[in-house]
Design a protein around this motif. Structure first.
Motif, short mmCIF file in Angstrom:
data_model
loop_
_atom_site.label_atom_id
_atom_site.label_comp_id
_atom_site.label_asym_id
_atom_site.label_seq_id
_atom_site.Cartn_x
_atom_site.Cartn_y
_atom_site.Cartn_z
N SER A 97 46.91 58.08 66.90
CA SER A 97 47.93 57.79 67.92
C SER A 97 49.28 58.44 67.61
O SER A 97 49.94 58.93 68.53
N SER A 98 49.70 58.46 66.37
CA SER A 98 51.00 59.08 66.05
C SER A 98 50.93 60.59 66.27
O SER A 98 51.90 61.20 66.75
N ASP A 101 52.32 65.14 72.40
CA ASP A 101 52.88 64.94 73.73
C ASP A 101 54.34 65.40 73.78
O ASP A 101 54.75 66.08 74.72
N GLU A 102 55.10 65.07 72.76
CA GLU A 102 56.50 65.52 72.68
C GLU A 102 56.57 67.04 72.60
O GLU A 102 57.40 67.68 73.25
N TYR A 104 49.01 62.12 68.49
CA TYR A 104 49.02 62.29 69.94
C TYR A 104 50.44 62.17 70.50
O TYR A 104 50.83 62.94 71.37
N ARG A 105 51.21 61.22 70.00
CA ARG A 105 52.60 61.07 70.46
C ARG A 105 53.42 62.32 70.13
O ARG A 105 54.19 62.81 70.95
#
Length: 98
Positions: free
Chosen positions: A75-76, A82-83, A78-79
């Motif tokens: 998840s980190s 995304d940024e 992916y974040r």
């Protein structure tokens, strides 16, 4: 534009750092390998200013993220991706206006 370039370069370094890159993310038999590859292809195309390919790999990365939602362990990453994709999209808008 200079501020955006600095942000992009910092994200590129971070995404490939040992602390951020997914565990085993460079193994071809792991689902996230494709996303890691798309991100690194975006970086290479950004460096060479190959705008069309940057757009193509952003689209592929976004599709991958939609098709394979982040597990808790990724998840980190992916974040951060995304940024990065958002920053690259902003960069594309700016260079197309130049």
């Amino acid at each position: 534009m200079e501020n955006l370039d600095s942000r992009i370069k910092a994200l590129q370094v971070q995404l490939n750092s040992v602390d951020c890159a997914p565990a085993r993310g460079y193994r071809r038999n792991i689902t996230i390998y494709s996303l890691v590859s798309y991100v690194n292809n975006i970086t290479g195309c950004y460096i060479s200013k190959n705008f069309q390919m940057v757009e193509l790999f952003i689209a592929r990365a976004r599709t991958h993220m939609d098709d394979f939602p982040a597990s808790e362990q990724w998840s980190s990453y992916y974040r951060m991706v995304d940024e990065y994709l958002f920053a690259m999209e902003e960069w594309l808008k700016e260079v197309s206006l130049s």
